[in-house]
Enzyme design. Structure first.
Site, mmCIF file in Angstrom:
data_model
loop_
_atom_site.group_PDB
_atom_site.id
_atom_site.type_symbol
_atom_site.label_atom_id
_atom_site.label_comp_id
_atom_site.label_asym_id
_atom_site.label_seq_id
_atom_site.Cartn_x
_atom_site.Cartn_y
_atom_site.Cartn_z
ATOM 1 N N LYS A 197 0.865 -1.188 0.000
ATOM 2 C CA LYS A 197 0.000 0.000 0.000
ATOM 3 C C LYS A 197 0.898 1.234 0.000
ATOM 4 O O LYS A 197 1.926 1.260 0.678
ATOM 5 C CB LYS A 197 -0.872 -0.047 1.262
ATOM 6 C CG LYS A 197 -1.995 0.967 1.349
ATOM 7 C CD LYS A 197 -2.845 0.667 2.603
ATOM 8 C CE LYS A 197 -3.995 1.637 2.795
ATOM 9 N NZ LYS A 197 -4.809 1.296 3.994
ATOM 10 N N SER A 250 -9.620 1.176 3.130
ATOM 11 C CA SER A 250 -8.792 2.057 2.341
ATOM 12 C C SER A 250 -7.690 1.324 1.577
ATOM 13 O O SER A 250 -7.118 1.890 0.645
ATOM 14 C CB SER A 250 -8.162 3.117 3.248
ATOM 15 O OG SER A 250 -7.272 2.506 4.179
ATOM 16 N N SER A 271 -9.930 -1.361 7.275
ATOM 17 C CA SER A 271 -9.363 -1.086 5.950
ATOM 18 C C SER A 271 -8.664 -2.254 5.280
ATOM 19 O O SER A 271 -8.358 -2.186 4.100
ATOM 20 C CB SER A 271 -8.357 0.064 6.034
ATOM 21 O OG SER A 271 -9.020 1.267 6.245
#
Lengths: 490, 476
Positions: free
Chosen positions: A73, A150, A174
């Site tokens: 990420k 996310s 997330s």
């Protein structure tokens, strides 16, 4: 079949037997990454990845991650590689250091092939507020459905078979929500289990490094590699850990599992309800001792507002360093104030600004008592209730989400207010700092859904053991979009 | 109408530690800006604070010396504000759980009486960047960003500028002698903000608080407070209200100037620092920190006075902690106090002044100075000791014996009989010289003394021999 489709343990065996090389794997992963039309990459590191993979010649027998390609990420700091957290305000920012998790994987000689999209600065659950726009669910070729956020890019990368694992982060849910919507595993370990050093923070009291895999054994292997005290993160724990990959293979004798009825009852999708029931029966057959309880609807309704206020309060201070002066987007103006305002106005989306304003507002003057301190009290209540329910149990079982991945334009339009309240329960693990794992449970209308086990702090080995047994019951592990086992006859 | 003032102080002290409060960057002065900086000090995203144990130990020592209650659970908060000197946009401090609470410090009033000033709190925090304002722009030096600070806050129990200056002086002595800080206002390692309120003498309530910033010397503290008391008194006499304000002292005009009104004050939106898990300080850690605290100013001064050192001499030695440290080493080598004090306060100080050096650069080892002081105790004339001192200063590698030899310094004798006998014998052996002496040849005296010194082979001092010779010759 490609070696990338196997579990890390199986790929490792193939690498050791020299049936495949790290370079082969990296090339294939990059090919798949480039083919993906789901907007899950901030950057594909073709040159670096291929160079590094080529340098890996002698397989390391004891190192299961040797030569395994992965993605991270883009809120994880990578030395010499741009790190944007999918925000314009960090455009041009190149960290001078590696996040501890990146450094540990580098030591293990796993091959980073790209950085993935996220909701801007990890705020959001839809995977649509990043500066590159929406990230899509690979199970939906029409691009109408979310993968969720996310950690949207990492989830999509694993759910579409680009890499065997991906790093993410988890502040509210997330990692686990997108895992459920993508039909893969999502792990959020105990707070402090993995060093957060180098993770661009959202709300440190809730943040955890999370990750995605397609097999439970891989989830255990990853924690073996990532867990442990780090001098650079004072909140990282020195509690003992290790050998998860070995211990998860031994099933728990008569695991005690609590089912939360007020969450399960909120599920309207018949297929999900049915699968949950089947799972319950199968667990019973395996010897699990199941108990049913209710969390309490009023308390469930408090999760979302509590989360929004507390995370907002933390993030408005933590992201105050993004001022367009020191790094990232360069603010224009004659004074500090005007340069900062320019950078933050241009560099941060309105959704994120809303979070900042909310967080700041909840800390201001007399609002502090009514909002921030009240939210702190509610957090304590929610934690107390969670621990009360968990007491005497090995894990709490819930559906990870009440539905399959919703559509971008109609997210949760079909849920009542009461049901919406029940769809935030995964955040309980963040409030209490507990480990929580989401696993694939099945498909409804071709879209995956998942189930979640939450356990006691620092008892990840129990969760992995439960997950490993459960995975066999469900029988769909390892699948990804476009790769269904029944189709391929595996 | 008569008014009384209530003055409270907030003192920031920069701590002497190897590294910064929350980062590994070195913590000592550098002339090169932005060289003592890590990614944390620049607030790069994802960097995290780690607490400096040395700073915590300093804080514990100071809190203990100030008779405070020490909180064994170390917790930090974020104080949020946007300002160019704040890299993170917040400062890590201890708003809600200061390391030390309560306590007091004694100050000496002008009439010599003691006054006890109550304290509110002591907490740990980090410093901001240093800003250099130029005509066109402002430069930032991150070397100072993250330097460990303790803030000590007093109750509003001081009543004049002079008292406030005494208070700051007492705190300065404390932090300097605890070796916690350089305590130099001129360098900014000790900084002071002042709160002044006045009320009618008979009133129990406090007046409206006015804060004065930018006070960089004891003299300015005293003047600024006295000026502010006058300004506020004048307003009240005219029936005007006192507005809550932040003011700064303007050295040129000798008055305080408005910076901003309290209505414009920032709300710091305090929030707990979640990246630092609360740290439970063990009893042993606290006890050890306190135990290892160096001797503090007051204690040292008392000890000097008990040793018979005059208050004036004690204050000269204590003016600089390094001097006191040197002097203590001299005493520790067994030097007699009185002789050591004279040597140190007259000869050493004068030499330092002449050389333009500080005590840490002084070439003589404390042991040498102790030996010199002992020489005086043995009855050597002061002048001889001073001679030896200067010889050693020029030949720092020489031993005392070598100095004595070079300067022909011999010990004074207690054996007057022996000297007398030697002199008489010398006279008996040299009747000619006696005759010469009587004939008015002064050189004969020198000759006889020389002969006697030779014969003494160092047993007796030349001055003793010369003295006896003069007496005996007189009798002839």
């Amino acid at each position: 079949m490609n070696y990338l489709d196997l579990s890390i343990k199986e790929i490792h065996a193939a690498l050791v037997e020299r049936k495949v090389t790290p370079l082969d794997l990296a090339k294939e992963a990059i090919r798949r990454a480039k083919d993906s039309g789901d907007n899950c990459f901030e950057i594909i590191l073709e040159e670096q990845a291929l160079a590094f993979a080529s340098s890996l010649i002698e397989p390391e027998q004891d190192n299961l991650l040797w030569g395994i390609p992965y993605v991270a990420k883009d809120n994880l700091s990578t030395k010499g590689i741009p790190t944007t957290a999918s925000s314009e305000v960090l455009s041009g920012y190149v960290p001078l250091f590696n996040a501890t998790v990146i450094a540990r994987l580098k030591e293990k000689k796993a091959v980073l092939i790209g950085k993935t999209t996220l909701d801007e600065l990890a705020m959001g659950g839809m995977g649509m507020s990043g500066h590159l726009g929406k990230t899509f669910n690979p199970y939906d070729p029409t691009h109408e459905r979310i993968i969720g956020g996310s950690s949207c890019g990492s989830a999509t990368a694993v759910a579409s078979g680009i890499v065997p694992f991906a790093l993410g982060s988890d502040t509210g849910d997330s990692t686990r929500k997108p895992a459920a919507y993508g039909g893969i595993l999502g792990v959020k370990p105990t707070w402090g289990r993995i060093s957060r050093y180098g993770l661009i923070p959202f709300a440190p009291s809730l943040d955890a490094i999370g990750y995605f895999t397609r097999y439970s054994i891989d989830a255990a292997i990853l924690l073996d590699a990532l867990a442990g005290k780090d001098a650079q993160d004072a909140s990282s724990s020195d509690a003992p850990f290790g050998h998860y990959a070995d211990s998860c293979l031994t099933p728990l004798a008569a695991p005690r599992i609590l089912l939360l009825d007020d969450i399960i009852e909120a599920v309207r999708d018949e297929t999900i309800r049915q699968k949950l029931k089947e799972a319950e029966e199968a667990l019973k057959k395996q010897g699990a001792i199941l108990t049913h309880a209710r969390f309490g609807e009023d308390l469930l309704a408090a999760i979302r507002p509590t989360y929004i206020i507390l995370s907002g309060a933390e993030v408005c201070s933590l992201d105050a360093n993004l001022d367009g002066i020191k790094f990232g987007l360069h603010g224009k103006g004659q004074t500090y104030e005007s340069a900062m305002k320019d950078a933050r106005t241009r560099g941060i989306s309105s959704l994120t600004k809303r979070r900042f304003v909310l967080g700041s507002y909840s800390l201001l003057g007399e609002k502090r008592d009514a909002l921030y301190l009240r939210a702190l009290k509610l957090r304590r209540k929610l934690v107390t209730r969670t621990l009360e329910l968990l007491s005497g149990q090995d894990a709490i079982l819930t559906p990870s989400a009440l539905t399959i991945a919703p559509k971008f334009d109609a997210a949760h339009a079909d849920l009542s207010e009461k049901d919406k309240a029940a769809d935030n329960h995964l955040t309980l693990a963040n409030f209490a700092g507990l480990p929580s794992i989401t696993l694939p449970l099945g498909y409804s209308n071709g879209m995956p859904f998942g189930v979640d086990f939450m356990g006691h702090a620092f008892e990840e080995e129990k969760l992995f053991a439960i997950a490993h047994s459960f995975e066999k019951i469900v029988g769909i592990c390892g699948e990804y979009a476009g790769f269904r086992k029944e189709k391929h006859g595996i | 109408m008569e008014f009384k003032a209530a003055i409270g102080l907030e003192i920031h002290v920069a701590l002497k530690t190897k590294s910064k409060m929350f980062s590994a960057a070195p913590n000592y002065f550098s002339h090169e800006p932005n060289t003592h900086v890590t990614v944390y000090d620049m607030a790069h995203p994802g960097t995290m604070p780690t607490v400096n144990a040395e700073a915590v130990r300093h804080g514990i020592r100071l809190a203990h010396a100030l008779h405070m209650d020490i909180d064994p659970l170390l917790r930090f908060d974020r104080k949020c504000y946007f300002y160019p000197d704040s890299p993170k946009g917040f400062q890590i401090t201890q708003q809600f759980h200061p390391l030390g609470r309560g306590g007091f410090i004694e100050i000496e009033c002008e009439d010599g009486s003691k006054k006890t000033i109550g304290l509110k709190r002591l907490h740990l925090e980090e410093d901001a960047c240093k800003m250099f304002h130029r005509v066109e722009d402002t430069l930032l030096d991150y070397n100072r960003a993250g330097v460990p600070l303790v803030e000590i806050v007093s109750l509003p129990e001081l009543s004049s500028g002079r008292e406030a200056a005494r208070f700051v002086e007492a705190i300065r002595h404390l932090v300097v002698y605890a070796l916690a800080s350089d305590g130099k206002m001129e360098d900014g390692s000790l900084r002071c903000d002042v709160n002044v309120s006045i009320a009618p003498r008979e009133s129990d309530a406090l007046g409206t608080k006015v804060e004065i910033k930018n006070l960089n010397s004891l003299r300015n503290i005293e003047r600024a407070i006295d000026q502010e008391i006058l300004r506020q008194s004048e307003l009240l006499r005219q029936g005007m209200p006192i507005e809550g304000q932040t003011r700064r002292y303007d050295e040129a005009s000798g008055s305080t100037k408005l910076m901003r009104s309290k209505a414009e004050a920032a709300d710091y939106r305090y929030v707990p620092e979640a990246n630092i898990v609360p740290i439970r300080l063990s009893e042993a850690f606290i006890a050890k920190a306190i135990e290892e605290c160096p001797e503090l100013y007051e204690r040292k001064r008392e000890r000097y006075l008990k040793l018979g050192i005059s208050a004036k001499d004690a204050d000269v030695i204590l003016y600089d902690v390094a001097m006191a440290q040197y002097f203590d080493k001299v005493l520790a080598c067994g030097a007699p106090t009185k002789a050591a004090t004279v040597l140190f306060n007259v000869e050493v100080q004068a030499s330092l002044h002449k050389m333009g050096k500080s005590i840490v650069e002084f070439p003589l080892e404390p042991k040498r100075l102790a030996e010199l002081a002992s020489l005086q105790e043995q009855g050597y004339p002061h002048q001889a000791v001073v001679q030896a001192f200067h010889y050693l200063l020029e030949h720092p590698k020489s031993t005392l014996e070598e100095a004595q030899l070079a300067l022909s310094l011999t010990p004074p004798t207690q054996d007057e009989e022996g000297v007398l006998e030697l002199v008489r014998q010398t006279l008996d052996e040299n009747p000619r010289s006696i005759a010469d002496y009587k004939a008015g040849k002064d050189r004969a005296m020198g000759f006889l003394v020389g002969k006697a010194i030779q014969a003494a082979k160092g047993r007796y001092g030349p001055s003793d021999i010369a003295k006896a010779m003069k007496e005996e010759l007189g009798k002839k």
